[in-house]
Design a protein around this motif. Structure first.
Motif, PDB file in Angstrom:
ATOM      1  N   GLU A   1      22.280  -4.526   2.052  1.00 23.73           N
ATOM      2  CA  GLU A   1      22.688  -4.789   0.667  1.00 23.73           C
ATOM      3  C   GLU A   1      23.788  -3.847   0.190  1.00 23.73           C
ATOM      4  N   ASN A   2      23.908  -2.685   0.830  1.00 21.47           N
ATOM      5  CA  ASN A   2      24.758  -1.642   0.260  1.00 21.47           C
ATOM      6  C   ASN A   2      25.878  -1.128   1.161  1.00 21.47           C
ATOM      7  N   ILE A   3      25.808  -1.384   2.465  1.00 20.66           N
ATOM      8  CA  ILE A   3      26.750  -0.771   3.405  1.00 20.66           C
ATOM      9  C   ILE A   3      27.172  -1.803   4.452  1.00 20.66           C
ATOM     10  N   GLY A   4      28.404  -1.681   4.913  1.00 21.12           N
ATOM     11  CA  GLY A   4      28.865  -2.543   5.976  1.00 21.12           C
ATOM     12  C   GLY A   4      28.304  -2.101   7.320  1.00 21.12           C
ATOM     13  N   VAL A   5      27.332  -2.838   7.824  1.00 22.74           N
ATOM     14  CA  VAL A   5      26.676  -2.497   9.086  1.00 22.74           C
ATOM     15  C   VAL A   5      27.140  -3.461  10.165  1.00 22.74           C
TER      16      VAL A   5
ATOM     17  N   THR B   1       8.348  -2.981   8.491  1.00 25.99           N
ATOM     18  CA  THR B   1       8.693  -4.365   8.160  1.00 25.99           C
ATOM     19  C   THR B   1      10.169  -4.560   7.838  1.00 25.99           C
ATOM     20  N   GLY B   2      10.958  -3.480   7.908  1.00 25.33           N
ATOM     21  CA  GLY B   2      12.403  -3.618   7.746  1.00 25.33           C
ATOM     22  C   GLY B   2      12.956  -3.196   6.401  1.00 25.33           C
ATOM     23  N   LYS B   3      12.247  -2.327   5.692  1.00 27.09           N
ATOM     24  CA  LYS B   3      12.707  -1.865   4.376  1.00 27.09           C
ATOM     25  C   LYS B   3      14.084  -1.200   4.462  1.00 27.09           C
TER      26      LYS B   3
ATOM     27  N   LYS C   1       0.806  -1.216   0.000  1.00 29.40           N
ATOM     28  CA  LYS C   1       0.000   0.000   0.000  1.00 29.40           C
ATOM     29  C   LYS C   1       0.845   1.275   0.000  1.00 29.40           C
ATOM     30  N   ILE C   2       1.982   1.227   0.658  1.00 29.40           N
ATOM     31  CA  ILE C   2       2.774   2.451   0.776  1.00 29.40           C
ATOM     32  C   ILE C   2       3.289   2.905  -0.584  1.00 29.40           C
ATOM     33  N   LYS C   3       3.594   1.953  -1.474  1.00 26.58           N
ATOM     34  CA  LYS C   3       4.080   2.320  -2.812  1.00 26.58           C
ATOM     35  C   LYS C   3       2.952   2.890  -3.666  1.00 26.58           C
ATOM     36  N   GLN C   4       1.707   2.488  -3.370  1.00 23.31           N
ATOM     37  CA  GLN C   4       0.564   3.072  -4.072  1.00 23.31           C
ATOM     38  C   GLN C   4       0.263   4.483  -3.575  1.00 23.31           C
ATOM     39  N   THR C   5       0.843   4.832  -2.453  1.00 17.62           N
ATOM     40  CA  THR C   5       0.471   6.072  -1.784  1.00 17.62           C
ATOM     41  C   THR C   5       1.526   7.160  -1.906  1.00 17.62           C
ATOM     42  N   LEU C   6       2.804   6.798  -1.776  1.00 16.74           N
ATOM     43  CA  LEU C   6       3.866   7.803  -1.753  1.00 16.74           C
ATOM     44  C   LEU C   6       4.685   7.791  -3.036  1.00 16.74           C
ATOM     45  N   PRO C   7       4.667   8.877  -3.794  1.00 19.41           N
ATOM     46  CA  PRO C   7       5.523   8.960  -4.978  1.00 19.41           C
ATOM     47  C   PRO C   7       7.000   8.840  -4.594  1.00 19.41           C
ATOM     48  N   TYR C   8       7.761   8.124  -5.387  1.00 20.04           N
ATOM     49  CA  TYR C   8       9.214   7.997  -5.209  1.00 20.04           C
ATOM     50  C   TYR C   8       9.596   7.334  -3.881  1.00 20.04           C
ATOM     51  N   TYR C   9       8.740   6.465  -3.370  1.00 19.59           N
ATOM     52  CA  TYR C   9       9.004   5.852  -2.059  1.00 19.59           C
ATOM     53  C   TYR C   9      10.356   5.145  -2.026  1.00 19.59           C
ATOM     54  N   ASP C  10      10.676   4.350  -3.056  1.00 22.39           N
ATOM     55  CA  ASP C  10      11.968   3.649  -3.064  1.00 22.39           C
ATOM     56  C   ASP C  10      13.136   4.628  -3.105  1.00 22.39           C
ATOM     57  N   GLU C  11      12.918   5.791  -3.699  1.00 25.34           N
ATOM     58  CA  GLU C  11      13.978   6.793  -3.788  1.00 25.34           C
ATOM     59  C   GLU C  11      14.385   7.308  -2.413  1.00 25.34           C
ATOM     60  N   PHE C  12      13.443   7.332  -1.463  1.00 27.41           N
ATOM     61  CA  PHE C  12      13.778   7.759  -0.104  1.00 27.41           C
ATOM     62  C   PHE C  12      14.986   6.977   0.405  1.00 27.41           C
ATOM     63  N   TYR C  13      14.915   5.656   0.231  1.00 24.41           N
ATOM     64  CA  TYR C  13      15.932   4.770   0.788  1.00 24.41           C
ATOM     65  C   TYR C  13      17.260   4.875   0.030  1.00 24.41           C
ATOM     66  N   GLN C  14      17.180   5.052  -1.270  1.00 35.46           N
ATOM     67  CA  GLN C  14      18.406   5.228  -2.031  1.00 35.46           C
ATOM     68  C   GLN C  14      19.112   6.515  -1.642  1.00 35.46           C
ATOM     69  N   GLN C  15      18.343   7.561  -1.390  1.00 26.50           N
ATOM     70  CA  GLN C  15      18.927   8.825  -0.949  1.00 26.50           C
ATOM     71  C   GLN C  15      19.629   8.666   0.404  1.00 26.50           C
ATOM     72  N   VAL C  16      19.038   7.896   1.300  1.00 21.53           N
ATOM     73  CA  VAL C  16      19.659   7.638   2.599  1.00 21.53           C
ATOM     74  C   VAL C  16      20.999   6.935   2.402  1.00 21.53           C
ATOM     75  N   ILE C  17      20.999   5.879   1.599  1.00 22.68           N
ATOM     76  CA  ILE C  17      22.227   5.117   1.375  1.00 22.68           C
ATOM     77  C   ILE C  17      23.314   5.990   0.767  1.00 22.68           C
ATOM     78  N   ASP C  18      22.948   6.792  -0.227  1.00 24.09           N
ATOM     79  CA  ASP C  18      23.934   7.656  -0.874  1.00 24.09           C
ATOM     80  C   ASP C  18      24.533   8.656   0.114  1.00 24.09           C
ATOM     81  N   LEU C  19      23.706   9.187   1.004  1.00 26.83           N
ATOM     82  CA  LEU C  19      24.210  10.136   1.997  1.00 26.83           C
ATOM     83  C   LEU C  19      25.144   9.461   2.993  1.00 26.83           C
TER      84      LEU C  19
END
Length: 222
Positions: A61-65, A52-54, A16-34
């Motif tokens: 997948e992208n950073i050494g945590v 749910t752990g998005k 549902k969240i992807k049906q609701t928020l434009p560019y939702y996946d982009e939020f997370y990519q922006q976080v990773i890039d920063l």
């Protein structure tokens, strides 16, 4: 604390969240890039309102945590996250962001679509708790809905948002129902207020990361 306060139940949230928020996946990519740009190592990461752990999925997948801490006020959301990430370097905390009591523990704290559910003083307490929980030079990254500066601007952006949701498959009634939550179920503040809040909570660097429609990404460094 058996259910979340978002518009969606834990079982339907990711769809549902992807049906609701434009560019939702982009939020997370922006976080990773920063985070990558800040050159932080051996990260201790706290995600408040983790759902749910998005955020964890993208981070692993992208950073050494070194350690990832999930925090949510919904036991159902937290259980889903536990099932998805049964790793030895994970921790799960059932609490509201206003109840955080950590101090100087994390390099990164993320809050994706969390604080707009809070009234202004509650929001201040939540952000202050995040500040206290960060290590020196740690960063707090938040994506939130924001309030346009004018009534006309608000009405135009809400209509634009409604049309987006309908294009993603929601009915007009479903879209209207979500739009009607504005200032009723969540309480957006202006961009100016967002930046002032972080400065008032003593972040020494405060910046806008990303903005589109009625969503903004902001960050602060301790």
């Amino acid at each position: 604390m058996s259910e979340n306060i978002s518009a969606f139940t834990s079982k339907e949230y990711d769809m549902k969240i992807k049906q609701t928020l434009p560019y939702y996946d982009e939020f997370y990519q922006q976080v990773i890039d920063l985070v990558k740009s800040c050159n932080l190592n051996a990260l201790h990461w706290l995600d408040v309102g983790c759902g749910t752990g998005k955020m964890a999925e993208i981070a692993f997948e992208n950073i050494g945590v070194e350690k990832f801490t999930f925090c949510d006020c919904s036991s159902e959301m937290l259980e889903i996250a536990k099932e998805r990430f049964p790793y030895p370097n994970t921790e799960f905390i059932l609490c509201d962001i206003q109840e955080l009591t950590n101090s100087n523990e994390y390099d990164v704290i993320t809050a994706i679509q969390v604080n707009h559910y809070l009234q202004k003083e509650e929001r201040r307490k939540a952000v202050q708790n995040c500040y206290q929980s960060l290590r020196e030079n740690g960063i707090f990254i938040s994506f939130e809905n924001f309030a346009p500066f004018s009534e006309l601007g608000k009405n135009i952006y809400l209509e634009k948002w409604k049309l987006y949701q309908m294009e993603q498959g929601k009915t007009a009634a479903e879209s209207d129902e979500h739009i009607s939550r504005y200032n009723q179920n969540y309480f957006p503040i202006t961009l100016t207020e967002h930046l002032k809040l972080l400065r008032d909570c003593k972040f020494r660097v405060v910046e806008i990361l990303w903005i589109s429609n009625m969503q903004v990404g902001i960050w602060g460094m301790k």
